[in-house]
Design an enzyme around this catalytic site. Structure first.
Site, PDB file in Angstrom:
ATOM      1  N   ASP A   1       6.334  22.292 -26.052  1.00  0.00           N
ATOM      2  CA  ASP A   1       6.300  20.931 -25.507  1.00  0.00           C
ATOM      3  C   ASP A   1       7.374  20.854 -24.433  1.00  0.00           C
ATOM      4  O   ASP A   1       8.041  21.843 -24.133  1.00  0.00           O
ATOM      5  CB  ASP A   1       6.573  19.897 -26.617  1.00  0.00           C
ATOM      6  CG  ASP A   1       5.988  18.529 -26.264  1.00  0.00           C
ATOM      7  OD1 ASP A   1       6.213  18.090 -25.123  1.00  0.00           O
ATOM      8  OD2 ASP A   1       5.312  17.924 -27.108  1.00  0.00           O
TER       9      ASP A   1
ATOM     10  N   ARG B   1       1.807   0.478  14.865  1.00  0.00           N
ATOM     11  CA  ARG B   1       1.386   0.368  13.469  1.00  0.00           C
ATOM     12  C   ARG B   1       1.828  -0.986  12.913  1.00  0.00           C
ATOM     13  O   ARG B   1       2.574  -1.707  13.555  1.00  0.00           O
ATOM     14  CB  ARG B   1       1.967   1.515  12.648  1.00  0.00           C
ATOM     15  CG  ARG B   1       3.461   1.497  12.570  1.00  0.00           C
ATOM     16  CD  ARG B   1       4.020   2.781  11.986  1.00  0.00           C
ATOM     17  NE  ARG B   1       3.946   2.783  10.533  1.00  0.00           N
ATOM     18  CZ  ARG B   1       4.807   3.449   9.733  1.00  0.00           C
ATOM     19  NH1 ARG B   1       5.781   4.145  10.267  1.00  0.00           N
ATOM     20  NH2 ARG B   1       4.682   3.426   8.439  1.00  0.00           N
TER      21      ARG B   1
ATOM     22  N   LYS C   1       4.145  29.836   4.069  1.00  0.00           N
ATOM     23  CA  LYS C   1       3.239  29.483   2.980  1.00  0.00           C
ATOM     24  C   LYS C   1       1.794  29.517   3.434  1.00  0.00           C
ATOM     25  O   LYS C   1       0.933  30.121   2.785  1.00  0.00           O
ATOM     26  CB  LYS C   1       3.573  28.084   2.458  1.00  0.00           C
ATOM     27  CG  LYS C   1       4.802  28.096   1.607  1.00  0.00           C
ATOM     28  CD  LYS C   1       5.118  26.723   1.088  1.00  0.00           C
ATOM     29  CE  LYS C   1       6.068  26.826  -0.065  1.00  0.00           C
ATOM     30  NZ  LYS C   1       5.510  27.498  -1.236  1.00  0.00           N
TER      31      LYS C   1
ATOM     32  N   TRP D   1       7.010  -0.246   3.811  1.00  0.00           N
ATOM     33  CA  TRP D   1       7.387   0.447   2.570  1.00  0.00           C
ATOM     34  C   TRP D   1       8.818   0.970   2.647  1.00  0.00           C
ATOM     35  O   TRP D   1       9.441   1.219   1.624  1.00  0.00           O
ATOM     36  CB  TRP D   1       6.409   1.570   2.243  1.00  0.00           C
ATOM     37  CG  TRP D   1       6.689   2.873   2.919  1.00  0.00           C
ATOM     38  CD1 TRP D   1       6.305   3.229   4.178  1.00  0.00           C
ATOM     39  CD2 TRP D   1       7.413   3.997   2.391  1.00  0.00           C
ATOM     40  NE1 TRP D   1       6.762   4.490   4.460  1.00  0.00           N
ATOM     41  CE2 TRP D   1       7.432   4.995   3.386  1.00  0.00           C
ATOM     42  CE3 TRP D   1       8.036   4.261   1.185  1.00  0.00           C
ATOM     43  CZ2 TRP D   1       8.059   6.224   3.210  1.00  0.00           C
ATOM     44  CZ3 TRP D   1       8.666   5.500   1.009  1.00  0.00           C
ATOM     45  CH2 TRP D   1       8.666   6.456   2.016  1.00  0.00           C
TER      46      TRP D   1
ATOM     47  N   SER E   1      -1.261  27.251  -4.666  1.00  0.00           N
ATOM     48  CA  SER E   1      -0.906  28.654  -4.907  1.00  0.00           C
ATOM     49  C   SER E   1      -1.454  29.169  -6.227  1.00  0.00           C
ATOM     50  O   SER E   1      -1.482  30.379  -6.452  1.00  0.00           O
ATOM     51  CB  SER E   1       0.620  28.831  -4.897  1.00  0.00           C
ATOM     52  OG  SER E   1       1.142  28.348  -3.688  1.00  0.00           O
TER      53      SER E   1
ATOM     54  N   THR F   1       7.205  26.638   6.033  1.00  0.00           N
ATOM     55  CA  THR F   1       5.878  26.076   5.791  1.00  0.00           C
ATOM     56  C   THR F   1       4.818  27.013   6.343  1.00  0.00           C
ATOM     57  O   THR F   1       3.773  27.239   5.718  1.00  0.00           O
ATOM     58  CB  THR F   1       5.761  24.682   6.430  1.00  0.00           C
ATOM     59  OG1 THR F   1       6.943  23.955   6.128  1.00  0.00           O
ATOM     60  CG2 THR F   1       4.569  23.931   5.896  1.00  0.00           C
TER      61      THR F   1
ATOM     62  N   GLU G   1      12.059  13.086  -0.043  1.00  0.00           N
ATOM     63  CA  GLU G   1      10.953  12.484  -0.780  1.00  0.00           C
ATOM     64  C   GLU G   1       9.592  13.007  -0.296  1.00  0.00           C
ATOM     65  O   GLU G   1       8.698  13.243  -1.105  1.00  0.00           O
ATOM     66  CB  GLU G   1      11.006  10.957  -0.652  1.00  0.00           C
ATOM     67  CG  GLU G   1       9.747  10.210  -1.056  1.00  0.00           C
ATOM     68  CD  GLU G   1       9.517  10.191  -2.557  1.00  0.00           C
ATOM     69  OE1 GLU G   1      10.438  10.586  -3.289  1.00  0.00           O
ATOM     70  OE2 GLU G   1       8.422   9.782  -2.976  1.00  0.00           O
TER      71      GLU G   1
ATOM     72  N   HIS H   1      15.373  12.388  12.031  1.00  0.00           N
ATOM     73  CA  HIS H   1      14.237  12.475  12.957  1.00  0.00           C
ATOM     74  C   HIS H   1      13.299  11.278  12.782  1.00  0.00           C
ATOM     75  O   HIS H   1      12.391  11.102  13.575  1.00  0.00           O
ATOM     76  CB  HIS H   1      13.489  13.818  12.818  1.00  0.00           C
ATOM     77  CG  HIS H   1      12.771  14.014  11.530  1.00  0.00           C
ATOM     78  ND1 HIS H   1      12.493  15.241  11.005  1.00  0.00           N
ATOM     79  CD2 HIS H   1      12.276  13.139  10.647  1.00  0.00           C
ATOM     80  CE1 HIS H   1      11.864  15.105   9.864  1.00  0.00           C
ATOM     81  NE2 HIS H   1      11.721  13.830   9.616  1.00  0.00           N
ATOM     82  N   HIS H   2      13.537  10.472  11.740  1.00  0.00           N
ATOM     83  CA  HIS H   2      12.780   9.227  11.609  1.00  0.00           C
ATOM     84  C   HIS H   2      13.397   8.127  12.463  1.00  0.00           C
ATOM     85  O   HIS H   2      12.890   7.016  12.494  1.00  0.00           O
ATOM     86  CB  HIS H   2      12.765   8.764  10.146  1.00  0.00           C
ATOM     87  CG  HIS H   2      12.085   9.734   9.238  1.00  0.00           C
ATOM     88  ND1 HIS H   2      10.744   9.653   8.950  1.00  0.00           N
ATOM     89  CD2 HIS H   2      12.537  10.809   8.562  1.00  0.00           C
ATOM     90  CE1 HIS H   2      10.418  10.637   8.132  1.00  0.00           C
ATOM     91  NE2 HIS H   2      11.481  11.356   7.882  1.00  0.00           N
TER      92      HIS H   2
ATOM     93  N   HIS I   1      13.415  11.637   3.475  1.00  0.00           N
ATOM     94  CA  HIS I   1      12.829  12.900   3.915  1.00  0.00           C
ATOM     95  C   HIS I   1      12.645  13.896   2.790  1.00  0.00           C
ATOM     96  O   HIS I   1      11.561  14.443   2.644  1.00  0.00           O
ATOM     97  CB  HIS I   1      13.496  13.494   5.149  1.00  0.00           C
ATOM     98  CG  HIS I   1      12.507  14.399   5.812  1.00  0.00           C
ATOM     99  ND1 HIS I   1      11.489  13.916   6.583  1.00  0.00           N
ATOM    100  CD2 HIS I   1      12.277  15.704   5.652  1.00  0.00           C
ATOM    101  CE1 HIS I   1      10.687  14.920   6.907  1.00  0.00           C
ATOM    102  NE2 HIS I   1      11.140  16.014   6.364  1.00  0.00           N
TER     103      HIS I   1
ATOM    104  N   SER J   1      12.714   6.424 -14.138  1.00  0.00           N
ATOM    105  CA  SER J   1      11.627   7.198 -14.734  1.00  0.00           C
ATOM    106  C   SER J   1      11.521   8.576 -14.086  1.00  0.00           C
ATOM    107  O   SER J   1      11.423   9.595 -14.772  1.00  0.00           O
ATOM    108  CB  SER J   1      10.322   6.423 -14.590  1.00  0.00           C
ATOM    109  OG  SER J   1       9.222   7.282 -14.659  1.00  0.00           O
ATOM    110  N   SER J   2      11.564   8.608 -12.746  1.00  0.00           N
ATOM    111  CA  SER J   2      11.449   9.894 -12.041  1.00  0.00           C
ATOM    112  C   SER J   2      12.607  10.809 -12.381  1.00  0.00           C
ATOM    113  O   SER J   2      12.421  12.014 -12.563  1.00  0.00           O
ATOM    114  CB  SER J   2      11.466   9.698 -10.532  1.00  0.00           C
ATOM    115  OG  SER J   2      10.364   8.999 -10.120  1.00  0.00           O
TER     116      SER J   2
ATOM    117  N   HIS K   1       0.843  -1.193   0.000  1.00  0.00           N
ATOM    118  CA  HIS K   1       0.000   0.000   0.000  1.00  0.00           C
ATOM    119  C   HIS K   1       0.885   1.252   0.000  1.00  0.00           C
ATOM    120  O   HIS K   1       0.667   2.178  -0.786  1.00  0.00           O
ATOM    121  CB  HIS K   1      -0.932  -0.008   1.212  1.00  0.00           C
ATOM    122  CG  HIS K   1      -1.598   1.305   1.493  1.00  0.00           C
ATOM    123  ND1 HIS K   1      -2.604   1.814   0.698  1.00  0.00           N
ATOM    124  CD2 HIS K   1      -1.391   2.236   2.446  1.00  0.00           C
ATOM    125  CE1 HIS K   1      -2.988   2.987   1.177  1.00  0.00           C
ATOM    126  NE2 HIS K   1      -2.257   3.274   2.227  1.00  0.00           N
TER     127      HIS K   1
ATOM    128  N   TYR L   1       8.970  15.877   0.734  1.00  0.00           N
ATOM    129  CA  TYR L   1       8.772  17.210   0.154  1.00  0.00           C
ATOM    130  C   TYR L   1       8.553  17.122  -1.346  1.00  0.00           C
ATOM    131  O   TYR L   1       7.865  17.965  -1.934  1.00  0.00           O
ATOM    132  CB  TYR L   1       9.936  18.132   0.530  1.00  0.00           C
ATOM    133  CG  TYR L   1       9.924  18.380   2.016  1.00  0.00           C
ATOM    134  CD1 TYR L   1       8.911  19.146   2.573  1.00  0.00           C
ATOM    135  CD2 TYR L   1      10.828  17.770   2.860  1.00  0.00           C
ATOM    136  CE1 TYR L   1       8.826  19.312   3.930  1.00  0.00           C
ATOM    137  CE2 TYR L   1      10.747  17.930   4.225  1.00  0.00           C
ATOM    138  CZ  TYR L   1       9.741  18.706   4.760  1.00  0.00           C
ATOM    139  OH  TYR L   1       9.643  18.862   6.109  1.00  0.00           O
TER     140      TYR L   1
END
Lengths: 185, 526
Positions: free
Chosen positions: B107, B451, B332, B143, B269, B329, B256, B303-304, B254, B170-171, B78, B258
């Protein structure tokens, strides 16, 4: 637009190089991490601890040390020669483990120590241990290996029993791996 | 891979292969954008089915629906499917459609590479989803694929690793394309600081992708060689360290998060000024805030990992660095609110989603701050509180922004206005059910429910039942979106070139639906 094509290509090459450099950077994190750990003095599972400084023995406390032995996918017989002993904090103790290679060819294994309760680990100082390096056992060899340790006098008061557990892993590369795929899950 | 040189300048119709081959060989940014979005929606639905199976199992204590082994596969897949299959490709789809239109380019810079970036994804998805059917089942290490579990799994893990390699390539290709397009293909007069914020956020996101996707590729490559080629990066017995994996992974992981939220900020925006009928408040500060978030994201990864036994100095550094991210943040969020302040607000469907985004995303931001505090995080690590937190930022953040953007630009894509009534029902159902699903998870986490478990202690039963009901409601609400999409593609009220009266920007100067080729002669921006 033709001219822009050249500029685009140049920028593409630069960005692609950046991506490759970052791929290398991922691998560069490995030695970097080891250096940081060495500098910070953490993760030194396989180095001898410095001996207790004051050398005093706290006769007022008696700690039970239990010994445990495991192997991980390694057909060795591995056992402590004594299942438990009683020690005073600060006392220098020597015990021994016995290991037998059941195979007909030499195998290298590495023992990884762990402690229960976990908090005891930082107060359990091993001065000599077979876990400080890999052990290569000749075919059918039997070996007795000592561990010399001191339990710190500043061991938290609520810890009365410490379990020292070793697990022997086969050092990767000495046997073809990959047979694992699909097996364990 | 040269720049696209339109060879039929005055022909606005498509020429070339028809049928399936048209889609396989297309180099048109709009076609590719559409394919990205369809792909990501399919992956969103498959990830959603996994989520609902997870919630069905957790409806009551005990094991009812699936076995624990399969449950672990579901939670892991998932996460992977939603992150790499749904959210990221959806944003790339938006970038493909919108960036050339917004900056006045004909293009993307590398149209054939663009085709490749997309067509790498379906094989990766097949590898990923196909791994459910191999011996040992799919990858089940979470994951994040932490070693040593990931070093031990069956061949499902290898398939996941290769899928990640392919999706990573690809990314990276997509990101390079976006950087080059934004930097080199802007219409005359479109200076960097005149660009729509969506292009800015995607430019910065693309740099992040180029910087960190290769690191993830490195991490999973190390897992692969540990598994099959006798290396010991993460194998303690060989002198490696499983904690090292976490460092390498989160150095990618991390930034990622963002990568998954910055383009969402860009979409919001765009939408808020349109429906507030005011220019965006603090445009320059928005750009700087985005850049600061991106730079700071490289300094917070550990921090993870507060519970891995890091020195206190390290914990403090990562704790303060993480809290620092709240500043840009916050800039924003306040800018969006200031844009709405005294605006002539109307709440069409895109605006509803955007406003809803600000509300729920900010909740997720605050729980993030709570998790940033090391002593609290040590308590909350791997509990449902964390699950609640990242679903508030990823579902209510990224996904709500994607829906907002879809409703906003659907008139431009299809030429028809989306059904307002159904859109609003979709929004309100999603909003209500989302909170029913994930708000109770905060309480579960605070009470200590871990979890990634298929069964739980009895005291967690009520909130879990509630979350499951919410999840099914949320899942079925998404079917409304399919109806909206089908109706919008088939017909409906004709959309004007400027579909929303308050909308500004180059994309609203081309007809709706946008013709196959646009801006072959670059517009001049004053």
């Amino acid at each position: 637009m033709r001219k822009a094509g050249g500029e685009n290509r140049q920028l593409l090459i630069r960005l692609a190089v950046a991506a490759f450099v970052m791929f290398g950077f991922g691998f560069a994190l490995v030695p970097f991490y080891e250096q940081i750990c060495a500098a910070a003095g953490i993760n030194n599972l396989l180095q001898p601890d410095r001996s207790a400084v004051n050398g005093q023995i706290d006769e007022s406390r008696t700690i039970t040390i239990e010994f445990d032995a495991n192997t991980h996918d390694l057909p060795w017989q591995f056992r402590p020669l004594q299942s438990e002993i009683k020690v005073h904090p600060g006392q220098l103790v020597q015990i021994a483990y016995e290991v037998v290679n059941n195979r007909d060819y030499p195998v290298t294994g590495q023992a990884i120590p762990s402690y229960g309760p976990k908090v005891a680990g930082q107060h359990f100082r091993k001065l000599e241990c077979f876990c400080f390096s890999g052990q290569t056992m000749a075919a059918r060899e039997r070996r007795t290996m000592p561990v010399v340790f001191v339990v710190d006098t500043d061991l938290p008061a609520d810890v009365n029993t410490i379990t020292l557990s070793y697990t022997f892993f086969e050092v990767a590369g000495t046997q073809a791996s990959g047979g694992d795929a699909g097996g364990r899950s | 891979m040269a720049a696209v040189i339109p060879d039929h300048l005055h022909d606005h119709h498509h020429h070339g292969p028809t049928g399936l081959m048209r889609w396989i060989t297309t180099t048109n940014h709009k076609d590719i954008g559409t394919m990205y979005m369809i792909f990501s929606f399919i992956m969103f639905l498959s990830g959603g089915v996994m989520a609902l199976t997870i919630r069905a199992e957790l409806f009551q204590p005990g094991l009812q629906v699936v076995q624990p082994e399969f449950f672990n596969q579901l939670t892991s897949m998932h996460g992977l499917v939603m992150v790499f299959g749904a959210i990221m490709p959806a944003f790339v789809g938006f970038a493909n459609w919108q960036i050339p239109l917004m900056i006045g380019a004909s293009d993307m810079a590398f149209a054939r590479m663009n085709n490749w970036s997309f067509w790498l994804l379906p094989p990766a998805a097949i590898l990923l989803l196909g791994s459910f059917f191999v011996p040992g089942g799919a990858m089940a290490a979470g994951w994040t694929m932490y070693a040593p579990l990931s070093v031990q799994m069956g061949m499902g893990m290898d398939m996941a690793i290769f899928a990640i390699h392919i999706m990573g390539i690809s990314s990276i290709m997509g990101a390079i394309n976006i950087v080059v397009t934004v930097l080199n293909m802007r219409a005359p007069g479109m200076t960097m600081m005149k660009m729509p914020l969506f292009c800015w956020t995607w430019l910065i996101t693309a740099y992040l992708l180029i910087a960190v996707m290769p690191v993830l590729a490195g991490a999973v490559t190390m897992v692969l060689t540990d598994r099959h080629f006798g290396t010991s990066f993460f194998n303690a017995a060989g002198g490696g360290d499983p904690v090292l994996y976490q460092h390498v992974f989160w150095f990618f992981g991390h930034p990622e998060v963002y990568i998954m939220i910055l383009p969402a900020f860009g979409i919001i925006s765009e939408i808020i000024p349109t429906f507030a009928r005011k220019p965006l408040f603090g445009y320059a500060s928005m750009v700087y805030a985005t850049a600061s978030i991106a730079i700071l994201s490289f300094t917070v990864w550990a921090h993870h990992m507060f519970t891995t036994g890091m020195p206190a100095v390290g914990q403090l550094f990562f704790m303060y660095a993480t809290m620092l991210i709240a500043v840009p943040t916050g800039v924003k969020v306040f800018n969006w609110v200031a844009t709405m302040w005294r605006g002539s607000l109307t709440f069409e469907t895109p605006m509803l989603w955007a406003t809803g985004f600000i509300f729920v995303f900010t909740i997720g931001g605050f729980t993030g701050l709570i998790c940033a505090v090391a002593p609290i995080d040590i308590q909350l690590q791997d509990t449902y509180y964390v699950v609640a937190h990242f679903h508030y930022v990823l579902v209510a953040g990224s996904l709500f922004a994607l829906f907002a953007g879809a409703y906003y630009w659907l008139p431009k894509w299809t030429g028809h206005m989306a059904d307002e009534r159904l859109g609003k029902i979709h929004f309100w159902c999603s909003m209500v059910f989302f909170n029913i699903t994930f708000f109770p998870m905060h309480f579960l986490g605070l009470a200590g429910m871990p979890r990634r478990i298929p069964d739980y202690a009895l005291q967690f039963a009520d909130f879990n039942a509630m979350a499951t009901i919410g999840a099914f409601g949320f899942g079925f609400s998404q079917l409304i979106f399919i109806v909206v999409l089908v109706k919008c593609v088939k017909g409906g009220e004709k959309a004007a070139a400027r579909a929303w009266e308050g909308a500004h920007g180059l994309e609203w100067t081309v007809p709706s639906p946008a013709p196959h080729h646009t801006f072959e002669v670059p517009p001049v921006v004053k």
